[in-house]
Design an enzyme around this catalytic site. Structure first.
Site, PDB file in Angstrom:
ATOM      1  CD  GLU A  45       9.755  33.390  -7.835  1.00  0.00           C
ATOM      2  OE1 GLU A  45       8.891  33.127  -8.372  1.00  0.00           O
ATOM      3  OE2 GLU A  45       9.566  33.465  -6.620  1.00  0.00           O
ATOM      4  CG  LEU A  74      11.198  29.059  -6.964  1.00  0.00           C
ATOM      5  CD1 LEU A  74      10.245  27.823  -7.342  1.00  0.00           C
ATOM      6  CD2 LEU A  74      11.140  30.075  -8.263  1.00  0.00           C
ATOM      7  CB  ALA A  75      12.102  32.780  -1.368  1.00  0.00           C
ATOM      8  CD  GLU A  76       7.230  34.564  -4.851  1.00  0.00           C
ATOM      9  OE1 GLU A  76       6.827  34.151  -5.672  1.00  0.00           O
ATOM     10  OE2 GLU A  76       7.307  33.945  -3.672  1.00  0.00           O
ATOM     11  CD  GLN A  98       7.755  32.980 -11.904  1.00  0.00           C
ATOM     12  OE1 GLN A  98       6.742  32.302 -11.595  1.00  0.00           O
ATOM     13  NE2 GLN A  98       8.754  32.788 -12.812  1.00  0.00           N
ATOM     14  CG  PHE A  99       1.698  34.819 -12.309  1.00  0.00           C
ATOM     15  CD1 PHE A  99       0.843  34.976 -13.476  1.00  0.00           C
ATOM     16  CD2 PHE A  99       2.759  33.813 -12.555  1.00  0.00           C
ATOM     17  CE1 PHE A  99       0.927  34.456 -14.757  1.00  0.00           C
ATOM     18  CE2 PHE A  99       2.772  33.109 -13.567  1.00  0.00           C
ATOM     19  CZ  PHE A  99       2.084  33.297 -14.741  1.00  0.00           C
ATOM     20  CG  ASP A 100      -2.082  38.531 -10.428  1.00  0.00           C
ATOM     21  OD1 ASP A 100      -2.084  37.495 -10.171  1.00  0.00           O
ATOM     22  OD2 ASP A 100      -2.152  39.099 -11.793  1.00  0.00           O
ATOM     23  N   PRO A 105       2.994  36.712  -0.732  1.00  0.00           N
ATOM     24  CG  PRO A 105       3.796  34.638  -1.156  1.00  0.00           C
ATOM     25  CD  PRO A 105       3.040  35.808  -1.850  1.00  0.00           C
ATOM     26  CG  HIS A 145      -1.327  31.875 -12.200  1.00  0.00           C
ATOM     27  ND1 HIS A 145      -1.624  30.957 -11.330  1.00  0.00           N
ATOM     28  CD2 HIS A 145       0.048  31.510 -12.646  1.00  0.00           C
ATOM     29  CE1 HIS A 145      -0.761  30.047 -11.062  1.00  0.00           C
ATOM     30  NE2 HIS A 145       0.206  30.429 -12.061  1.00  0.00           N
TER      31      HIS A 145
END
Length: 342
Positions: A45, A74-76, A98-100, A105, A145
């Site tokens: 992303e 935006l779909a991990e 992007q973040f921990d 997901p 985050h």
């Protein structure tokens, strides 16, 4: 006597030593990997034109094109699932989540497929896949985050899990992770993105080895990621108080370097494990247990832990109360049954 694994210097490339931030070292590692291997692709992303939330992929799309570094929806779960398909077909995908907590997901994909395909196919299908995850606090971020989710991955058989604490290791470990034939979860301590140090691009790190970050004879501090600079700071303060403190940068959570860690603790007879994550059922707990099992007859005192608290991560104004600090580390050292008359 401690056993320190020396990182190796490659003979094929001329040494290039530059002072850079950890973020710049990661960017350089990605660029060098893309340039040297046509099968390496980087995606996630906002990693393309924006260069990532922390600018780790800055300039890669402009330099190598959208086929080598590109943005995703935006779909991990879809990001990791796509990477699985790519790896199954001979590519070497490097994905950024992007973040921990944003990685959660995708956790089902990681556990059910990334970690298991090699075993499921008896080695017939490998997963040369790197999942980069910024983790930990120290940036004033809100919930989702600032999580430290390393225990989830380290507990999962089939995954290699590493976390650098220096720009040099950020470069060398990421290059090693990308070249690995098996999946690597690469945990980047976002608190250290702007820390600086020398980086020699000819040095390669061997995954699965710890590093002696500071020699000492009285007590061993075991840490990884953002906790390593904290351990070194505590060691400096302890030195001014007459304690000789050794610091071991674990850096590879799985596989774990029992040889180096065990030798280090045996040499001092005392140990403190430092980690930002909550202490219950944590990587710090596992390190503590392994030290007890292998060093029991050499220990002068119980192995202590200094960790985050067993609560959700604190809001920005309170995170300094949550994170381990020098005072907590020094307090733990002071509990190690010192015989001042000995």
């Amino acid at each position: 006597m401690t056993i320190a694994h020396d990182d190796m210097r490659t003979e094929t490339s001329a040494p290039e030593v530059t002072t850079m931030s950890m973020a710049a070292a990661l960017n350089r590692a990605l660029a060098d990997a893309i340039e040297s291997d046509p099968d390496v692709v980087v995606f996630g992303e906002d990693v393309g034109a924006l260069g990532g939330v922390f600018r780790i992929t800055d300039g890669l799309t402009a330099r190598f094109g959208e086929e080598r570094c590109f943005d995703t929806p935006l779909a991990e779960s879809g990001i990791v699932g796509t990477a699985v398909g790519m790896a199954m077909n001979g590519m070497r995908p490097v994905v950024e989540l992007q973040f921990d907590a944003f990685a959660l997901p995708a956790f089902e994909q990681v556990v059910s497929h990334v970690a298991k395909l090699g075993n499921r196919t008896r080695g017939g299908m490998r997963m040369p896949l790197v999942i980069r995850i910024p983790f930990g606090g120290g940036i004033g971020g809100v919930e989702h985050h600032c999580d430290s989710s390393e225990a989830y991955y380290a507990h999962t058989p089939g995954l290699t899990v590493v976390s650098p604490s220096t720009p040099q290791d950020a470069y060398s470990l990421l290059r090693a992770a990308i070249e690995s034939p098996d999946p690597v979860v690469f945990l980047e301590p976002k608190k250290l993105y702007w820390s600086k140090g020398e980086v020699d691009t000819s040095i390669t790190a061997e995954i699965g080895t710890a590093r002696i970050a500071r020699e000492g004879t009285d007590v061993t501090l075991l840490a990884y990621g953002a906790s390593v600079p904290l351990a070194l700071e505590a060691a400096e303060v302890a030195a001014s108080e007459g304690r000789s403190v050794q610091v071991v940068d674990v850096r590879s959570l799985s596989p774990f370097d029992d040889v180096t860690v065990t030798a280090a603790v045996k040499s001092t007879g005392r140990a403190v494990v430092i980690a930002e994550a909550p202490g219950y059922a944590s990587v710090a707990s596992e390190i503590q247990a392994r030290v007890f099992e292998r060093c029991f007859e050499f220990l002068e005192a119980p192995v202590r832990r200094v960790t985050g608290f067993d609560v959700p991560y604190a809001p920005p104004k309170l995170e300094h109360w949550y994170q381990p600090d020098v005072d907590r580390v020094l307090d733990a050292i002071d509990t190690l049954h010192w015989d001042e008359e000995a």
